[in-house]
Design an enzyme around this catalytic site. Structure first.
Site, PDB file in Angstrom:
ATOM      1  N   ARG A  40       0.823  -1.211   0.000  1.00 34.43           N
ATOM      2  CA  ARG A  40       0.000   0.000   0.000  1.00 34.43           C
ATOM      3  C   ARG A  40       0.856   1.259   0.000  1.00 34.43           C
ATOM      4  O   ARG A  40       0.418   2.300  -0.488  1.00 34.43           O
ATOM      5  CB  ARG A  40      -0.954   0.004   1.194  1.00 34.43           C
ATOM      6  N   LYS A 201     -16.406 -16.772   3.597  1.00 33.28           N
ATOM      7  CA  LYS A 201     -17.787 -16.426   3.937  1.00 33.28           C
ATOM      8  C   LYS A 201     -18.559 -15.866   2.752  1.00 33.28           C
ATOM      9  O   LYS A 201     -18.165 -14.860   2.160  1.00 33.28           O
ATOM     10  CB  LYS A 201     -17.775 -15.420   5.092  1.00 33.28           C
ATOM     11  N   GLY A 367      -7.572  -9.702   0.849  1.00 31.47           N
ATOM     12  CA  GLY A 367      -6.345  -9.851   1.626  1.00 31.47           C
ATOM     13  C   GLY A 367      -5.735 -11.232   1.510  1.00 31.47           C
ATOM     14  O   GLY A 367      -4.540 -11.383   1.211  1.00 31.47           O
ATOM     15  N   GLY A 390     -12.446  -5.091   1.740  1.00 32.22           N
ATOM     16  CA  GLY A 390     -13.889  -4.871   1.882  1.00 32.22           C
ATOM     17  C   GLY A 390     -14.416  -3.743   1.004  1.00 32.22           C
ATOM     18  O   GLY A 390     -15.510  -3.851   0.437  1.00 32.22           O
TER      19      GLY A 390
HETATM   20  P1  ADP Z   1     -10.090 -12.734   0.858  1.00 27.15           P
HETATM   21  O1  ADP Z   1      -9.402 -12.209   2.113  1.00 27.15           O
HETATM   22  O2  ADP Z   1      -9.153 -12.878  -0.278  1.00 27.15           O
HETATM   23  O3  ADP Z   1     -11.340 -11.955   0.520  1.00 27.15           O
HETATM   24  P2  ADP Z   1     -11.532 -14.704   2.355  1.00 27.15           P
HETATM   25  O4  ADP Z   1     -11.172 -14.002   3.618  1.00 27.15           O
HETATM   26  O5  ADP Z   1     -12.929 -14.677   1.915  1.00 27.15           O
HETATM   27  O6  ADP Z   1     -10.575 -14.222   1.164  1.00 27.15           O
HETATM   28  O7  ADP Z   1     -11.174 -16.247   2.486  1.00 27.15           O
HETATM   29  C1  ADP Z   1      -9.897 -16.725   2.809  1.00 27.15           C
HETATM   30  C2  ADP Z   1      -9.972 -17.836   3.806  1.00 27.15           C
HETATM   31  O8  ADP Z   1     -10.893 -18.832   3.386  1.00 27.15           O
HETATM   32  C3  ADP Z   1      -8.657 -18.530   3.946  1.00 27.15           C
HETATM   33  O9  ADP Z   1      -8.200 -18.358   5.277  1.00 27.15           O
HETATM   34  C4  ADP Z   1      -8.964 -19.995   3.648  1.00 27.15           C
HETATM   35  O10 ADP Z   1      -8.308 -20.908   4.510  1.00 27.15           O
HETATM   36  C5  ADP Z   1     -10.448 -20.066   3.866  1.00 27.15           C
HETATM   37  N1  ADP Z   1     -11.080 -21.160   3.118  1.00 27.15           N
HETATM   38  C6  ADP Z   1     -11.179 -21.308   1.792  1.00 27.15           C
HETATM   39  N2  ADP Z   1     -11.821 -22.446   1.482  1.00 27.15           N
HETATM   40  C7  ADP Z   1     -12.135 -23.054   2.643  1.00 27.15           C
HETATM   41  C8  ADP Z   1     -12.812 -24.253   2.991  1.00 27.15           C
HETATM   42  N3  ADP Z   1     -13.281 -25.071   2.064  1.00 27.15           N
HETATM   43  N4  ADP Z   1     -12.959 -24.542   4.303  1.00 27.15           N
HETATM   44  C9  ADP Z   1     -12.480 -23.706   5.246  1.00 27.15           C
HETATM   45  N5  ADP Z   1     -11.839 -22.567   4.977  1.00 27.15           N
HETATM   46  C10 ADP Z   1     -11.662 -22.232   3.699  1.00 27.15           C
HETATM   47 MG    MG Z   2      -9.844 -12.490   4.146  1.00 30.21          MG
END
Ligand code: ADP
Ligand code: MG
Length: 409
Positions: A40, A201, A367, A390
């Protein structure tokens, strides 16, 4: 969306309140506080170089972490000032507050080309409630706001919407670049346009999925988000992490994410869009790991889906390689564990390949997604890595980000 840009204002020689996106985690290494990464900070160098060329006095404002209105020693902006100075190759002074007589007199003594980093604005509780007296104090002695706090633009805080009530504001080059790339996804992406959604999520992602669905051609879903969709289709997911129902006790609302997934599948059908879910999964009981084809076998009790399987990997990669625009948010599995990383790695590799060999636009956001991308290569392998988490998803969901409103033409 048309933003007020740097060159639309006469900034020469002015004192600038630079709203920086420096909410960057700090870790202690042998007693010294260091930034976990400086992406950043690097992203803001063009804006700061522009302001230096205009002989501005630059006062930098940001929040870091969640100190909740108290002084927290390891959430000071000192490491941020040090790293910026190094990367910009220019002295960056640091002061231990962001308002008050000491700060005011320091700013009054600044000369053209001076840079001053203010202390973490969240050390004051007034920040989080967008207190107007506090916002006015933050503006004291400055002529203009240059706003690069895109990762914070969805927040109603004194350092975002508050300061914008009291000073004219223009967008910095970092923010402008993010908005240009993300707007193009919403308005006129090169086709075929594929979006890939994974991660933990579904609640974080539904807004963006729904808003992108009409403009996209194909949606690939992996990660724990796909477990919600698979459950919506009636598959048994054993002990997989599935974000299914959420009850907001304060608002007395219940949100059924499985129903939401069902609705999205229906919406896609009526729009003639394809949503592709995993057909095989890597599952584990904590000791053993195996691959199942979900049409033939369900996830047994005590087992969790933790990655997309090899057949799904192949399907996803083929589609990625035939797409002209690819947007990815969220890893395909629990990639932090090497055993469950092949699905994510394959998707990232296919994106890199599409960018390099077919000149497709490749955009990643989130992230954990960026962490994963750096594990398997570096961010230059993609057309764009959105650093705003976000705020990026809210922007793609079509929501109005309050701090962007005053920056618009
Ligand atoms: P980002 O930060 O890129 O938006 P998220 O926070 O939505 O991504 O998701 C990342 C997390 O999701 C990681 O810590 C990963 O371990 C978890 N994850 C992905 N698939 C699964 C799964 N099938 N079961 C449990 N955790 C998962
Ligand atoms: Mg995340």
């Amino acid at each position: 969306m048309k933003l007020k840009t740097l060159d639309s204002a006469d900034l020469a020689g002015k004192t600038i309140l630079y709203r920086a996106p420096y909410d960057i985690e700090v870790k202690e290494v042998r007693g010294i506080l260091e930034l976990v990464d400086d992406m950043r900070i690097r992203a803001t160098l063009p804006t700061l170089q522009y302001l230096l060329k205009e002989n501005c006095k630059i006062v930098i404002l940001t929040y870091v972490g969640r100190p909740d209105g108290k002084v927290v020693e390891n959430l000071r902006t000192t490491p941020h000032a040090q790293r910026l100075s190094l990367l910009l190759n220019h002295p960056v002074d640091k002061i231990d507050d962001c308002i008050g007589p000491l700060v005011d007199s320091k700013i009054a003594r600044m000369k053209e080309g001076d840079i001053l980093m203010l202390e973490n604005v969240r050390f004051h509780g007034e920040e989080m409630i967008d207190d107007d007296v506090f916002a006015l104090a933050l503006c004291k002695g400055k002529d203009f706001i240059v706003f690069d706090g895109f990762p914070q633009a969805h927040r109603i805080h004194a350092s975002t919407t508050g300061i914008e009530r009291h000073l004219p504001a223009v967008a910095g080059l970092y923010l402008q670049h993010e908005i240009e790339i993300l707007s193009k996804l919403l308005e006129n992406p090169q086709r075929p346009f594929t979006i890939i959604i994974g991660g933990a999520k579904i609640s974080d992602k539904v807004g963006a999925i729904r808003n992108l669905l009409p403009v996209t051609n194909t949606v690939l879903v992996g990660g724990a988000v796909s477990s919600v969709f698979l459950k919506a289709q009636g598959w048994a997911l054993g002990s997989s992490f599935v974000e299914d129902v959420f009850v907001d006790k304060v608002k007395r609302e219940k949100k059924d994410w499985v129903q939401e997934a069902r609705d999205i599948l229906k919406q896609a059908e009526s729009l003639g869009k394809t949503i592709i879910l995993p057909k095989d999964l890597v599952i584990s009981d904590g000791v053993l790991t195996k691959i199942i084809n979900i049409a033939a076998e369900e996830v047994p009790a005590g087992w969790m889906a933790l990655d997309i399987g090899p057949e799904t990997q192949k399907d996803f990669c083929n589609i990625i390689l035939q797409s002209k625009t690819i947007f990815l948010n969220g890893p395909m599995g629990k990639f932090e564990d090497e055993k469950f990383s092949p699905g994510s790695r394959a998707v990232f590799d296919a994106m890199k390949n599409a960018g390099k060999n077919f000149l497709s636009e490749t955009i990643i956001a989130g992230g954990d997604t960026i962490d994963a991308a750096r594990r398997y290569g570096n961010l230059d392998d993609y057309s764009h890595a959105s650093l705003a988490g976000g705020a990026t998803l809210e922007f793609l969901a079509g929501k109005e980000l309050p701090a962007l409103v005053p920056l618009m033409e």
